[in-house]
Design a protein around this motif. Structure first.
Motif, PDB file in Angstrom:
ATOM      1  N   ILE A  82       4.257   0.304   2.102  1.00 53.29           N
ATOM      2  CA  ILE A  82       2.496  -0.061   1.849  1.00 53.29           C
ATOM      3  C   ILE A  82       1.764   0.572   3.033  1.00 53.29           C
ATOM      4  CG2 ILE A  82       1.198  -2.143   1.404  1.00 53.29           C
ATOM      5  CD1 ILE A  82       3.787  -0.967  -0.607  1.00 53.29           C
ATOM      6  N   ASP A 116      -2.210   1.604   4.652  1.00 51.86           N
ATOM      7  CA  ASP A 116      -3.743   1.453   4.958  1.00 51.86           C
ATOM      8  C   ASP A 116      -3.821   0.360   4.188  1.00 51.86           C
ATOM      9  OD1 ASP A 116      -3.465   3.773   5.939  1.00 51.86           O
ATOM     10  OD2 ASP A 116      -3.710   4.997   4.323  1.00 51.86           O
ATOM     11  N   THR A 117      -3.511  -0.637   4.946  1.00 54.17           N
ATOM     12  CA  THR A 117      -3.612  -2.498   4.168  1.00 54.17           C
ATOM     13  C   THR A 117      -5.219  -3.036   4.694  1.00 54.17           C
ATOM     14  OG1 THR A 117      -2.853  -3.404   5.254  1.00 54.17           O
ATOM     15  CG2 THR A 117      -2.006  -2.480   3.610  1.00 54.17           C
ATOM     16  N   ALA A 122      -4.661  -6.750   4.898  1.00 53.10           N
ATOM     17  CA  ALA A 122      -5.231  -7.670   3.465  1.00 53.10           C
ATOM     18  C   ALA A 122      -3.729  -7.718   2.941  1.00 53.10           C
ATOM     19  CB  ALA A 122      -5.962  -6.598   2.794  1.00 53.10           C
ATOM     20  N   ASP A 123      -3.615  -8.306   2.244  1.00 54.74           N
ATOM     21  CA  ASP A 123      -2.795  -8.621   0.968  1.00 54.74           C
ATOM     22  C   ASP A 123      -2.621  -8.512   0.510  1.00 54.74           C
ATOM     23  OD1 ASP A 123      -2.533 -11.540   3.517  1.00 54.74           O
ATOM     24  OD2 ASP A 123      -3.324 -12.490   1.925  1.00 54.74           O
ATOM     25  N   TRP A 124      -1.292  -7.933  -0.375  1.00 55.59           N
ATOM     26  CA  TRP A 124      -0.896  -7.620  -1.560  1.00 55.59           C
ATOM     27  C   TRP A 124       0.359  -7.793  -2.472  1.00 55.59           C
ATOM     28  CZ3 TRP A 124       3.967  -5.994  -0.211  1.00 55.59           C
ATOM     29  CH2 TRP A 124       3.771  -5.825   0.698  1.00 55.59           C
ATOM     30  N   THR A 144       5.688  -9.625  -2.526  1.00 56.23           N
ATOM     31  CA  THR A 144       4.367  -9.968  -1.798  1.00 56.23           C
ATOM     32  C   THR A 144       4.359  -9.869  -0.741  1.00 56.23           C
ATOM     33  OG1 THR A 144       4.181 -12.380  -1.631  1.00 56.23           O
ATOM     34  CG2 THR A 144       3.237 -11.470  -3.900  1.00 56.23           C
ATOM     35  N   SER A 170       1.979  -9.243   3.694  1.00 56.94           N
ATOM     36  CA  SER A 170       0.203  -8.158   4.053  1.00 56.94           C
ATOM     37  C   SER A 170       0.909  -7.523   5.088  1.00 56.94           C
ATOM     38  CB  SER A 170      -0.535  -9.772   4.451  1.00 56.94           C
ATOM     39  OG  SER A 170       0.410 -10.463   5.462  1.00 56.94           O
ATOM     40  N   GLN A 171      -0.537  -6.698   5.395  1.00 56.24           N
ATOM     41  CA  GLN A 171      -0.490  -6.266   6.626  1.00 56.24           C
ATOM     42  C   GLN A 171       0.462  -4.810   6.669  1.00 56.24           C
ATOM     43  OE1 GLN A 171       0.633  -7.738   9.867  1.00 56.24           O
ATOM     44  NE2 GLN A 171      -1.640  -8.438  10.188  1.00 56.24           N
ATOM     45  N   ASP A 172       0.334  -3.454   6.436  1.00 49.57           N
ATOM     46  CA  ASP A 172       1.138  -2.406   6.908  1.00 49.57           C
ATOM     47  C   ASP A 172       2.397  -2.471   6.871  1.00 49.57           C
ATOM     48  OD1 ASP A 172      -0.936  -1.043   6.491  1.00 49.57           O
ATOM     49  OD2 ASP A 172      -0.749   0.266   7.912  1.00 49.57           O
ATOM     50  N   VAL A 224       0.817  -0.951  -6.249  1.00 52.64           N
ATOM     51  CA  VAL A 224       0.117  -2.083  -5.761  1.00 52.64           C
ATOM     52  C   VAL A 224      -1.437  -2.817  -5.786  1.00 52.64           C
ATOM     53  CG1 VAL A 224      -0.003  -2.883  -2.715  1.00 52.64           C
ATOM     54  CG2 VAL A 224       1.844  -0.716  -3.482  1.00 52.64           C
ATOM     55  N   THR A 253      -4.191  -5.510  -4.533  1.00 53.91           N
ATOM     56  CA  THR A 253      -4.680  -6.795  -4.211  1.00 53.91           C
ATOM     57  C   THR A 253      -4.504  -8.459  -4.859  1.00 53.91           C
ATOM     58  OG1 THR A 253      -6.937  -5.876  -3.979  1.00 53.91           O
ATOM     59  CG2 THR A 253      -5.861  -5.744  -1.717  1.00 53.91           C
TER      60      THR A 253
END
Length: 102
Positions: free
Chosen positions: A9, A11-12, A15-17, A65, A67-69, A99, A101
């Motif tokens: 994952i 280019d976040t 953020a949470d994903w 779930t 967060s971040q890359d 993926v 958000t």
């Protein structure tokens, strides 16, 4: 490892994903069951959930779930329901990881 499924994952922006999973069958027998589980947290960021096998169906469901890359999250697939009573053929399905958000 050539057999490993790796999910990364990127280019976040911190953020949470959420990763959702589903399959789309090509030729598939209804007795066959495909399941997936996450076997590592990868590197960077944080990851939770998905560490127990869950059946992969033809409808998207939450897989795990974070967060971040995060790079190189290992995923293991399991095929069950295989039997000599299933006709001999080449069966196929495609697994999709999406993926989003929250």
């Amino acid at each position: 490892d050539a057999d490993a499924v790796l999910v990364s994952i990127a280019d976040t922006g911190g953020a949470d994903w959420r990763v959702d999973i589903k399959k789309q069958d090509g030729v598939w027998h209804p007795s066959l069951v495909l399941s997936a589980r996450r076997t590592s947290a990868g590197t960077g960021g944080s990851v939770s959930g998905g560490d127990s096998y869950q059946e992969v169906t033809n409808t998207y469901a939450t897989f795990f779930t974070g967060s971040q890359d995060v790079a190189d999250i290992n995923v293991q697939l399991q095929l069950s329901g295989v039997s000599v009573s299933i006709p001999r053929a080449s069966y196929s399905t495609t697994v999709y990881y999406t993926v989003t958000t929250p």
